[in-house]
Design a protein around this motif. Structure first.
Motif, PDB file in Angstrom:
ATOM      1  N   MET A  26      24.891 -41.990  17.020  1.00 14.51           N
ATOM      2  CA  MET A  26      25.001 -40.783  17.836  1.00 14.51           C
ATOM      3  C   MET A  26      25.091 -39.528  16.986  1.00 14.51           C
ATOM      4  SD  MET A  26      27.797 -39.710  20.757  1.00 14.51           S
ATOM      5  CE  MET A  26      26.995 -40.725  22.000  1.00 14.51           C
ATOM      6  N   LEU A  27      24.339 -38.510  17.391  1.00 14.94           N
ATOM      7  CA  LEU A  27      24.437 -37.159  16.835  1.00 14.94           C
ATOM      8  C   LEU A  27      25.236 -36.311  17.814  1.00 14.94           C
ATOM      9  CD1 LEU A  27      23.102 -35.268  14.504  1.00 14.94           C
ATOM     10  CD2 LEU A  27      21.711 -34.453  16.416  1.00 14.94           C
ATOM     11  N   PHE A  28      26.207 -35.537  17.309  1.00 19.08           N
ATOM     12  CA  PHE A  28      27.035 -34.679  18.157  1.00 19.08           C
ATOM     13  C   PHE A  28      27.160 -33.328  17.463  1.00 19.08           C
ATOM     14  CE2 PHE A  28      31.041 -32.767  19.430  1.00 19.08           C
ATOM     15  CZ  PHE A  28      31.086 -32.980  20.799  1.00 19.08           C
ATOM     16  N   VAL A  29      26.735 -32.247  18.141  1.00 17.54           N
ATOM     17  CA  VAL A  29      26.815 -30.912  17.555  1.00 17.54           C
ATOM     18  C   VAL A  29      27.345 -29.915  18.574  1.00 17.54           C
ATOM     19  CG1 VAL A  29      24.984 -31.292  15.862  1.00 17.54           C
ATOM     20  CG2 VAL A  29      24.389 -30.397  18.112  1.00 17.54           C
ATOM     21  N   CYS A  30      28.110 -28.952  18.097  1.00 20.16           N
ATOM     22  CA  CYS A  30      28.589 -27.839  18.919  1.00 20.16           C
ATOM     23  C   CYS A  30      27.954 -26.560  18.400  1.00 20.16           C
ATOM     24  CB  CYS A  30      30.107 -27.726  18.848  1.00 20.16           C
ATOM     25  SG  CYS A  30      30.990 -29.200  19.396  1.00 20.16           S
ATOM     26  N   LEU A  31      27.390 -25.765  19.311  1.00 18.12           N
ATOM     27  CA  LEU A  31      26.668 -24.558  18.934  1.00 18.12           C
ATOM     28  C   LEU A  31      27.151 -23.369  19.760  1.00 18.12           C
ATOM     29  CD1 LEU A  31      23.056 -26.084  18.949  1.00 18.12           C
ATOM     30  CD2 LEU A  31      24.577 -25.819  16.980  1.00 18.12           C
ATOM     31  N   VAL A  32      27.223 -22.206  19.130  1.00 21.99           N
ATOM     32  CA  VAL A  32      27.562 -20.982  19.853  1.00 21.99           C
ATOM     33  C   VAL A  32      26.495 -20.710  20.905  1.00 21.99           C
ATOM     34  CG1 VAL A  32      27.830 -18.482  19.644  1.00 21.99           C
ATOM     35  CG2 VAL A  32      28.814 -19.977  17.911  1.00 21.99           C
ATOM     36  N   ARG A  33      26.907 -20.414  22.126  1.00 19.94           N
ATOM     37  CA  ARG A  33      25.978 -20.178  23.213  1.00 19.94           C
ATOM     38  C   ARG A  33      25.915 -18.690  23.556  1.00 19.94           C
ATOM     39  NH1 ARG A  33      26.825 -23.381  27.886  1.00 19.94           N
ATOM     40  NH2 ARG A  33      26.144 -21.769  29.315  1.00 19.94           N
ATOM     41  N   ARG A  34      24.968 -18.323  24.362  1.00 23.54           N
ATOM     42  CA  ARG A  34      24.805 -16.934  24.780  1.00 23.54           C
ATOM     43  C   ARG A  34      25.917 -16.566  25.763  1.00 23.54           C
ATOM     44  NH1 ARG A  34      20.785 -15.212  22.273  1.00 23.54           N
ATOM     45  NH2 ARG A  34      18.882 -16.410  21.848  1.00 23.54           N
ATOM     46  N   SER A  35      26.774 -15.660  25.340  1.00 27.17           N
ATOM     47  CA  SER A  35      27.908 -15.211  26.149  1.00 27.17           C
ATOM     48  C   SER A  35      28.456 -13.951  25.493  1.00 27.17           C
ATOM     49  CB  SER A  35      29.004 -16.284  26.205  1.00 27.17           C
ATOM     50  OG  SER A  35      29.561 -16.499  24.920  1.00 27.17           O
ATOM     51  N   GLY A  36      29.421 -13.311  26.141  1.00 26.53           N
ATOM     52  CA  GLY A  36      30.032 -12.141  25.534  1.00 26.53           C
ATOM     53  C   GLY A  36      30.697 -12.473  24.212  1.00 26.53           C
ATOM     54  N   PHE A  37      31.494 -13.544  24.207  1.00 28.17           N
ATOM     55  CA  PHE A  37      32.172 -13.940  22.972  1.00 28.17           C
ATOM     56  C   PHE A  37      31.165 -14.474  21.963  1.00 28.17           C
ATOM     57  CE2 PHE A  37      34.792 -16.736  20.289  1.00 28.17           C
ATOM     58  CZ  PHE A  37      35.791 -15.835  19.934  1.00 28.17           C
TER      59      PHE A  37
ATOM     60  N   CYS B 229      40.702 -16.209  26.397  1.00 21.59           N
ATOM     61  CA  CYS B 229      39.682 -15.393  27.071  1.00 21.59           C
ATOM     62  C   CYS B 229      38.289 -15.519  26.452  1.00 21.59           C
ATOM     63  CB  CYS B 229      40.090 -13.913  27.096  1.00 21.59           C
ATOM     64  SG  CYS B 229      41.661 -13.593  27.937  1.00 21.59           S
ATOM     65  N   ALA B 230      38.062 -16.514  25.594  1.00 21.94           N
ATOM     66  CA  ALA B 230      36.739 -16.686  24.988  1.00 21.94           C
ATOM     67  C   ALA B 230      35.746 -17.279  25.986  1.00 21.94           C
ATOM     68  CB  ALA B 230      36.826 -17.575  23.753  1.00 21.94           C
ATOM     69  N   GLY B 231      36.251 -18.017  26.988  1.00 19.37           N
ATOM     70  CA  GLY B 231      35.381 -18.585  28.010  1.00 19.37           C
ATOM     71  C   GLY B 231      34.466 -19.664  27.461  1.00 19.37           C
ATOM     72  N   GLN B 232      33.307 -19.820  28.095  1.00 21.63           N
ATOM     73  CA  GLN B 232      32.342 -20.829  27.678  1.00 21.63           C
ATOM     74  C   GLN B 232      31.494 -20.261  26.542  1.00 21.63           C
ATOM     75  OE1 GLN B 232      30.211 -22.141  31.176  1.00 21.63           O
ATOM     76  NE2 GLN B 232      31.916 -23.366  31.902  1.00 21.63           N
ATOM     77  N   ALA B 233      32.064 -20.256  25.351  1.00 26.17           N
ATOM     78  CA  ALA B 233      31.431 -19.615  24.204  1.00 26.17           C
ATOM     79  C   ALA B 233      30.559 -20.565  23.401  1.00 26.17           C
ATOM     80  CB  ALA B 233      32.495 -19.005  23.289  1.00 26.17           C
ATOM     81  N   SER B 234      30.664 -21.861  23.648  1.00 30.39           N
ATOM     82  CA  SER B 234      29.904 -22.850  22.883  1.00 30.39           C
ATOM     83  C   SER B 234      29.355 -23.915  23.821  1.00 30.39           C
ATOM     84  CB  SER B 234      30.790 -23.514  21.823  1.00 30.39           C
ATOM     85  OG  SER B 234      31.287 -22.566  20.908  1.00 30.39           O
ATOM     86  N   THR B 235      28.427 -24.689  23.290  1.00 33.97           N
ATOM     87  CA  THR B 235      27.885 -25.838  24.015  1.00 33.97           C
ATOM     88  C   THR B 235      27.937 -27.053  23.096  1.00 33.97           C
ATOM     89  OG1 THR B 235      26.338 -24.382  25.182  1.00 33.97           O
ATOM     90  CG2 THR B 235      25.913 -26.750  25.303  1.00 33.97           C
ATOM     91  N   ALA B 236      28.361 -28.187  23.629  1.00 35.21           N
ATOM     92  CA  ALA B 236      28.298 -29.456  22.907  1.00 35.21           C
ATOM     93  C   ALA B 236      27.012 -30.169  23.306  1.00 35.21           C
ATOM     94  CB  ALA B 236      29.507 -30.323  23.239  1.00 35.21           C
ATOM     95  N   PHE B 237      26.281 -30.647  22.310  1.00 32.91           N
ATOM     96  CA  PHE B 237      25.059 -31.421  22.527  1.00 32.91           C
ATOM     97  C   PHE B 237      25.248 -32.788  21.877  1.00 32.91           C
ATOM     98  CE2 PHE B 237      23.781 -26.994  22.456  1.00 32.91           C
ATOM     99  CZ  PHE B 237      22.840 -26.885  23.468  1.00 32.91           C
ATOM    100  N   TRP B 238      24.682 -33.806  22.495  1.00 34.51           N
ATOM    101  CA  TRP B 238      24.726 -35.132  21.882  1.00 34.51           C
ATOM    102  C   TRP B 238      23.456 -35.900  22.210  1.00 34.51           C
ATOM    103  CZ3 TRP B 238      28.226 -33.465  25.611  1.00 34.51           C
ATOM    104  CH2 TRP B 238      28.046 -33.989  26.901  1.00 34.51           C
ATOM    105  N   ALA B 239      23.129 -36.868  21.349  1.00 31.14           N
ATOM    106  CA  ALA B 239      21.931 -37.683  21.537  1.00 31.14           C
ATOM    107  C   ALA B 239      22.027 -38.879  20.605  1.00 31.14           C
ATOM    108  CB  ALA B 239      20.670 -36.873  21.234  1.00 31.14           C
ATOM    109  N   ARG B 240      21.154 -39.844  20.829  1.00 29.90           N
ATOM    110  CA  ARG B 240      21.135 -41.049  20.000  1.00 29.90           C
ATOM    111  C   ARG B 240      19.818 -41.163  19.236  1.00 29.90           C
ATOM    112  NH1 ARG B 240      25.057 -44.724  20.715  1.00 29.90           N
ATOM    113  NH2 ARG B 240      26.416 -44.493  22.529  1.00 29.90           N
ATOM    114  N   ARG B 241      19.935 -41.680  18.032  1.00 29.38           N
ATOM    115  CA  ARG B 241      18.735 -42.015  17.276  1.00 29.38           C
ATOM    116  C   ARG B 241      18.178 -43.329  17.820  1.00 29.38           C
ATOM    117  NH1 ARG B 241      18.077 -42.796  10.677  1.00 29.38           N
ATOM    118  NH2 ARG B 241      15.837 -43.315  10.760  1.00 29.38           N
ATOM    119  N   SER B 242      16.872 -43.398  17.949  1.00 27.97           N
ATOM    120  CA  SER B 242      16.243 -44.605  18.474  1.00 27.97           C
ATOM    121  C   SER B 242      16.611 -45.820  17.635  1.00 27.97           C
ATOM    122  CB  SER B 242      14.724 -44.430  18.497  1.00 27.97           C
ATOM    123  OG  SER B 242      14.084 -45.639  18.845  1.00 27.97           O
ATOM    124  N   SER B 243      16.810 -46.950  18.292  1.00 27.34           N
ATOM    125  CA  SER B 243      17.131 -48.197  17.589  1.00 27.34           C
ATOM    126  C   SER B 243      15.901 -48.843  16.977  1.00 27.34           C
ATOM    127  CB  SER B 243      17.773 -49.200  18.557  1.00 27.34           C
ATOM    128  OG  SER B 243      18.980 -48.699  19.066  1.00 27.34           O
ATOM    129  N   GLY B 244      14.726 -48.474  17.475  1.00 26.97           N
ATOM    130  CA  GLY B 244      13.494 -49.068  16.980  1.00 26.97           C
ATOM    131  C   GLY B 244      12.704 -48.088  16.143  1.00 26.97           C
TER     132      GLY B 244
END
Length: 270
Positions: A186-197, A237-252
């Motif tokens: 599994m790959l898991f990354v958190c990235l700053v998203r478009r928002s005021g903060f 008060c930062a709100g939804q300032a980031s997004t977590a993304f996740w995915a899996r590398r193919s087994s084959g």
């Protein structure tokens, strides 16, 4: 004159980017794009060296530990690691003070092997203290996410919190993270998203501010599977300032990662 802000996903091409895109506007037939030069690696390391002194205060102020735990639970990382058992290995890229690793460790039922890399020597020293206080014995190395010092297919989970957005071409770092990820891992990354903060962070640190569709498009371009994402709500008060993304590398066997296709790049904002 009518001023329209163009869809950011339609003008950002991570495969041909030497600057950090800040904003883009269209004035009738005119288009104005504002980019910034990314910080050099040495400059970024010095900035994080200086920030390391107060980094734990920021972790507590924004409630990052709880926010990371919620997103890690939603991703299914805990279940996946539980199936591997105590031999599972986790790599935290841009480990900082170790907040993401300690958050993951706190919701696991068993001890795992944690590794971490960072450009900042001071952050690594802080991570060593914080992670050992949490009962971990991490392998920490000063290294660049674009050149991870581990062999191919080494880790069951590879993760990074607020690292990729510092790079002019985040896709290259994603490819390197996937290189050291085991098939089915599994790959898991958190990235700053478009928002005021997010705009404040973007100006302060010269980072990307990334839409959900854009982040998902990058993961698709890497030929990952089971892609998911979730906004990260922070405190103070930062709100939804980031997004977590996740995915899996193919087994084959599958195609190697490559840069985003034109179709993926031109998806609209989330």
């Amino acid at each position: 004159m009518h001023i329209r802000r163009q869809s950011d996903d339609a003008v950002i091409d991570p495969s041909n980017q030497q600057t950090i895109p800040m904003t883009n506007y269209r004035f009738g037939s005119w288009q104005v794009t504002i980019n910034r030069q990314p910080r050099a690696k040495e400059d970024l390391a010095r900035q994080y060296d200086a920030a390391s002194r107060n980094w734990q205060q920021k972790i507590r102020r924004y409630g990052l530990a709880a926010a990371y735990r919620r997103s890690l639970m939603a991703s299914g990382a805990v279940t996946a690691l539980g199936k591997v058992g105590s031999q599972a290995r986790v790599l935290d890229c841009g480990v900082g003070s170790g907040a993401l690793s300690t958050a993951l460790s706190s919701i696991l039922s068993q001890s795992l092997n944690f590794c971490g890399i960072d450009l900042s020597a001071e952050m690594l020293a802080r991570a060593d203290v914080e992670m050992r206080q949490a009962g971990l014995a991490p392998d920490l190395r000063q290294a660049d996410i674009l050149s991870i010092p581990y062999n191919d297919a080494t880790f069951d989970v590879v993760m990074a919190a607020h690292v990729l957005e510092h790079l002019p071409n985040p896709q290259l770092a994603l490819n390197e993270m996937i290189r050291v990820l085991k098939p089915g891992g599994m790959l898991f990354v958190c990235l700053v998203r478009r928002s005021g903060f997010g705009a404040f962070i973007q100006m302060r640190w010269r980072t990307w501010a990334i839409t959900e569709r854009q982040g998902v498009a990058w993961l698709r371009a890497c030929h990952l599977e089971n892609i998911g994402c979730q906004p990260i709500r922070l405190g103070s008060c930062a709100g939804q300032a980031s997004t977590a993304f996740w995915a899996r590398r193919s087994s084959g066997p599958g195609r190697p990662p490559e840069t985003a296709s034109a179709t993926e790049k031109h998806e609209g904002d989330a």
